[in-house]
Scaffold this motif. Structure first.
Motif, short mmCIF file in Angstrom:
data_model
loop_
_atom_site.label_atom_id
_atom_site.label_comp_id
_atom_site.label_asym_id
_atom_site.label_seq_id
_atom_site.Cartn_x
_atom_site.Cartn_y
_atom_site.Cartn_z
N VAL A 179 -20.08 -63.60 74.34
CA VAL A 179 -20.27 -63.58 75.80
C VAL A 179 -19.23 -62.63 76.39
CG1 VAL A 179 -20.41 -65.01 77.86
CG2 VAL A 179 -20.73 -66.03 75.63
N PRO A 191 -21.41 -58.72 90.29
CA PRO A 191 -21.97 -59.66 89.31
C PRO A 191 -23.45 -59.94 89.54
CG PRO A 191 -19.86 -60.45 90.09
CD PRO A 191 -20.20 -59.24 90.91
N ARG A 192 -23.84 -60.06 90.80
CA ARG A 192 -25.26 -60.35 91.09
C ARG A 192 -26.16 -59.20 90.66
NH1 ARG A 192 -24.72 -65.01 93.36
NH2 ARG A 192 -23.13 -65.35 94.94
N GLU A 193 -25.69 -58.00 90.86
CA GLU A 193 -26.50 -56.86 90.46
C GLU A 193 -26.55 -56.74 88.93
OE1 GLU A 193 -25.54 -53.42 92.71
OE2 GLU A 193 -27.21 -52.27 91.88
N LEU A 194 -25.47 -57.17 88.28
CA LEU A 194 -25.48 -57.14 86.82
C LEU A 194 -26.51 -58.11 86.25
CD1 LEU A 194 -21.65 -56.99 86.04
CD2 LEU A 194 -23.35 -55.26 85.53
N GLY A 195 -26.77 -59.19 87.00
CA GLY A 195 -27.73 -60.18 86.53
C GLY A 195 -29.15 -59.90 86.99
N SER A 196 -29.37 -58.73 87.54
CA SER A 196 -30.70 -58.44 88.08
C SER A 196 -31.69 -58.06 86.97
CB SER A 196 -30.60 -57.29 89.10
OG SER A 196 -31.88 -56.82 89.39
N LEU A 197 -32.93 -58.49 87.15
CA LEU A 197 -33.97 -58.18 86.17
C LEU A 197 -34.39 -56.71 86.25
CD1 LEU A 197 -35.91 -59.33 84.04
CD2 LEU A 197 -37.48 -59.93 85.87
N HIS A 198 -34.11 -56.10 87.39
CA HIS A 198 -34.49 -54.69 87.57
C HIS A 198 -33.23 -53.84 87.71
CE1 HIS A 198 -38.49 -56.24 88.05
NE2 HIS A 198 -38.05 -57.05 89.00
N LEU A 205 -30.21 -63.96 80.98
CA LEU A 205 -29.99 -64.34 82.38
C LEU A 205 -30.78 -63.51 83.40
CD1 LEU A 205 -26.20 -65.34 82.36
CD2 LEU A 205 -28.25 -66.78 82.16
N PRO A 206 -30.85 -62.15 83.24
CA PRO A 206 -31.64 -61.42 84.23
C PRO A 206 -33.08 -61.92 84.32
CG PRO A 206 -30.30 -59.90 82.97
CD PRO A 206 -30.15 -61.25 82.32
N GLY A 207 -33.69 -62.19 83.16
CA GLY A 207 -35.07 -62.70 83.16
C GLY A 207 -35.15 -64.08 83.79
N PHE A 267 -33.07 -65.28 86.15
CA PHE A 267 -32.92 -65.10 87.60
C PHE A 267 -34.18 -64.45 88.20
CE2 PHE A 267 -28.19 -64.50 86.53
CZ PHE A 267 -27.95 -65.86 86.62
N GLY A 268 -34.82 -63.61 87.40
CA GLY A 268 -36.00 -62.90 87.90
C GLY A 268 -37.27 -63.72 87.85
N ALA A 281 -23.24 -69.09 87.86
CA ALA A 281 -22.72 -69.27 89.23
C ALA A 281 -22.33 -67.91 89.83
CB ALA A 281 -21.53 -70.21 89.21
N GLN A 282 -21.82 -67.04 88.98
CA GLN A 282 -21.33 -65.75 89.46
C GLN A 282 -22.48 -64.75 89.68
OE1 GLN A 282 -18.95 -63.44 86.64
NE2 GLN A 282 -17.20 -63.66 88.02
N GLN A 283 -23.49 -64.80 88.82
CA GLN A 283 -24.51 -63.75 88.84
C GLN A 283 -25.81 -64.13 89.52
OE1 GLN A 283 -25.19 -62.28 84.87
NE2 GLN A 283 -23.05 -61.76 84.53
N ALA A 284 -26.04 -65.41 89.71
CA ALA A 284 -27.34 -65.82 90.27
C ALA A 284 -27.54 -65.21 91.65
CB ALA A 284 -27.42 -67.33 90.34
N TYR A 287 -21.71 -71.37 80.00
CA TYR A 287 -22.47 -70.27 80.60
C TYR A 287 -22.66 -70.46 82.10
CZ TYR A 287 -23.87 -67.50 76.54
OH TYR A 287 -23.87 -66.66 75.46
N LYS A 342 -28.50 -64.82 95.55
CA LYS A 342 -28.29 -65.77 96.65
C LYS A 342 -29.56 -66.60 96.83
CE LYS A 342 -24.74 -63.41 99.20
NZ LYS A 342 -24.46 -62.30 100.06
N GLN A 396 -21.07 -67.87 84.30
CA GLN A 396 -21.79 -66.60 84.51
C GLN A 396 -22.96 -66.80 85.47
OE1 GLN A 396 -23.00 -64.24 81.23
NE2 GLN A 396 -20.92 -63.92 80.55
#
Lengths: 277, 424
Positions: free
Chosen positions: A238, A37-44, B255-257, B259-260, B277-280, B272, B282, B275
């Motif tokens: 979503v 999940p964390r990698e899915l939310g990555s900007l890169h 969300l990626p932007g 978090f970035g 909590a799951q994707q942010a 939301y 560390k 999502q």
């Protein structure tokens, strides 16, 4: 010579670009299926997951009955493909070889039937199937898939039959073969790649079909894979992206495997062995 | 030989396909179509169905998984064909056509007083059409600002609370202050701009839909309706404090932007948070802030999730009893936690589990009393107006392609023509 080399390089470049274009969604799907999940939310975003995980697959299987749904899809799609081909093959032969007004009218009807939008037929169809007690039944769904696939299957097979030279059948007749023998020994083998391609078309159409399955199947134990895949999507679009990608990846596998197995039959010389030595 | 083998396989396939199961002996079976989709939510629903079945031997509930993506078409066909599930999970803004079409049972006399009095009137209003109540609103979510906590703290801006929220003007000033080189104070995910704009506009007193004495609705885009769209437009086009690229995106896409570190805040639905909590990444610190307030405070329109009973169901009483069981305060809390949403029930909302500061629960529960029915959702023709008129008009306005006057003209002139067709 120089022009030819340049042209060939251009052709290969175009082919490569086309292949990349085709493969991109699938490769991205595979990559996503293994990301955390964390990698899915990555900007890169990365092509190759940094910390590949099977958690998405675990979660997908935990949350939804994917195997049962795949079984239902396989059953419905296989039955639809087999029945559609069994019905379409003799009809296509008649339509291709007997150019009477009836054959022409049938061809016209096949073309027209492709123009009906789903929403136009779904409620009458639903009511008919309900009267036949075939709602929430894979038999009902197979019937619909067969009817839905038949026009195009017919259309495809008529083309394949026409591609078989009538001279071959006439030659067989001259050699003393009866009508049935000619059909079985001469025409059918030559038609085989076309029949396989048509069956594949019917299978893929049914395997990917969503709307009829959604509407006609009422209970969770009967739902097919495309319907179950939508369960990973929430309100306002979503999505639980990881498990969705994992499940979607699994859903593409049967088609890929079937393609890989029968590709040779489709591409194998269509008229191989047609000429007597 | 080969042909016989082939036919045998075909028969086996068809035999395997045969569908309907044998009816249960004397037991009532109810089909409950749930739209729960998140892991915890599906688990909570299934567990509650299991508990019901264990304690109610005469009435078996069968859990059927539905999907948000296609629920309207699927239900419409099921209603027309007389095969709808007994208990239907949906959102209140999808109920109007079904309620007016006679497909849903009026629950007024079917529900116990306990449930009726536990849910506030403003929530019941979201599922009341004409004289009837066609759904039990049980989960809802406000739109909130999810903020990069570290960024906000370092910037020194005043952090808003439900008691002292930002005004729309203050919000605009702050997003401008937070913006910089390639970064933005806010990223509005406005792929579907209509409900977000209309629901937030209630805070500024915007109504857009007005009912006349004859009961017919008309659209008037007045001064109060301008506040929210103008703020968003100016952030994106004048101040450049809102990312222009996210205007066409869905919530998850931003969300990626976020978090970035590209955006300081993202306005999103309360659920939301799951999502996030799951994707942010560390160490990423985020917090939930109330949406800005206007002349009408924090008021916000919502379309709660609802449970309805099909009019064709032969077991309406039992279906209502199941709904009552499912929505007992403790169960409502389980459903709310599973969906990361707020319960409508007063007792459930008071549960300590929903008042923790972790993941912004406390901020959300503080907003619950400000949530009201969106004026548009009971208007017949609203879906068509939304899709054909309002969505393109708002999208063009937010992208800067048209001005406020053109937006007003389209919403009113084209919109009223659409509504007139439904209200002859």
């Amino acid at each position: 010579m120089r022009t030819s080399t340049t042209g060939r390089v251009g052709q290969y470049a175009a082919l490569l670009a086309y292949l990349v274009f085709l493969a991109f969604p699938f490769l991205w799907l595979v990559s996503t299926a293994f990301k955390s999940p964390r990698e899915l939310g990555s900007l890169h975003p990365t092509w190759i997951p940094r910390d590949p995980t099977l958690d998405n697959f675990r979660q997908a299987f935990d949350e939804q009955p994917l195997l049962r749904a795949a079984g239902n899809s396989l059953l419905a799609a296989s039955a639809a493909a087999v029945i559609a081909v069994l019905i379409a093959t003799p009809l296509a032969y008649v339509m291709a070889r007997r150019r009477t007004w009836l054959a022409k009218a049938a061809t016209g009807w096949v073309v027209v039937s492709q123009a009906f939008p789903l929403v136009l037929v779904i409620i009458p169809l639903f009511l008919v199937l309900k009267n036949l007690r075939l709602i929430n039944s894979l038999v009902g769904l197979v019937l619909v898939y067969v009817v839905w696939a038949l026009p195009f299957a017919l259309w495809m097979l008529v083309g394949y039959v026409r591609a078989v030279p009538t001279e071959l059948e006439e030659a067989a007749a001259v050699d003393g073969a009866g009508r049935l023998r000619t059909l079985v020994s001469v025409t059918a083998p030559l038609l085989a790649p076309g029949i396989v391609a048509t069956a594949l078309f019917a299978f893929i159409t049914a395997w990917n079909e969503f709307f009829f399955a959604l509407v006609l199947l009422k209970t969770s134990d009967k739902q097919t894979l495309p319907v179950v895949l939508t369960h990973f999507i929430g309100a306002e679009g979503v999505a639980d992206l990881g498990p969705l990608a994992a499940a979607a990846f699994l859903a593409t596998l049967p088609s890929l495997i079937i393609f890989a197995i029968i590709q040779r039959r489709i591409t194998g010389g269509m008229l191989a062995g047609a000429v007597k030595s | 030989m080969r042909a016989r083998w082939f036919v045998g396989v075909l028969l086996l396939l068809l035999a395997g396909c045969t569908g309907t199961s044998a009816p249960e002996d004397g037991r009532i079976t109810l089909r409950f179509q749930s739209l729960a989709w998140q892991e915890e939510s599906v688990e909570a629903n299934k567990a509650l169905v299991k508990e019901w079945n264990a304690t109610h031997p005469g009435v078996k509930v069968e859990y059927v998984q539905g999907s948000w993506d296609s629920v309207h078409d699927q239900l419409l066909t099921s209603f027309e064909g007389g095969e709808a599930p007994d208990i239907i999970h949906d959102a209140s803004d999808d109920l109007a056509d079904f309620a007016y079409g006679g497909y849903l049972a009026d629950l007024k006399d079917l529900l116990p007083q306990r449930l009726k009095s536990d849910i506030p009137q403003r929530s019941w209003a979201t599922a009341t059409f004409g004289d009837g109540v066609y759904g039990v609103p049980f989960l809802q979510e406000p739109r909130v600002l999810i903020a990069n906590a570290e960024w906000l703290n370092e910037s020194g801006v005043r952090i808003p609370t439900p008691e002292r929220p930002w005004s729309w003007a203050e919000f605009r000033r702050i997003t401008e202050r937070l913006s910089g080189d390639g970064t933005y104070g806010v990223a509005w995910p406005l792929k579907e701009p209509v409900s977000a704009t209309l629901n937030l506009s209630l805070s500024a007193g915007g109504q857009l839909f007005h009912r006349g004495a004859d009961g017919k609705a008309t659209i008037r885009f007045e001064k109060a309706d301008e506040t929210v769209p103008r703020t968003i437009h100016d952030q994106a086009n004048t101040d450049h404090s809102a990312s222009p690229t996210t205007l066409g995106s869905g919530g998850s896409d931003t969300l990626p932007g976020f978090f970035g570190g590209k955006y300081a805040m993202v306005p999103l639905g309360f659920s939301y948070r799951q999502q996030i909590a799951q994707q942010a990444p560390k160490g990423f610190q985020w917090q939930v802030l109330p949406a800005p307030a206007g002349a009408d405070g924090l008021t916000q329109g919502v379309s709660p999730q609802t449970l309805s009973v099909a009019e064709d169901s032969p077991h309406k009483k039992e279906a209502a009893e199941f709904i009552d069981f499912l929505l007992r305060p403790k169960n409502m809390v389980r459903l709310a936690l599973g969906d990361w949403m707020l319960p409508t029930g007063t007792q459930a909302l008071a549960d300590p589990a929903l008042h923790v500061t972790k993941d912004g629960w406390a901020t959300g529960t503080a907003l619950a009393s400000h949530l009201t029915t969106a004026p548009a959702q009971s208007v017949r023709g609203y879906p068509e107006w939304k899709d054909k008129v309002a969505t393109p008009a708002f999208q063009e306005y937010y992208s800067g392609a048209i001005g406020l006057d053109e937006l007003r003209k389209r919403l009113e002139d084209d919109g009223n023509l659409v509504l007139a067709r439904y209200q002859r």
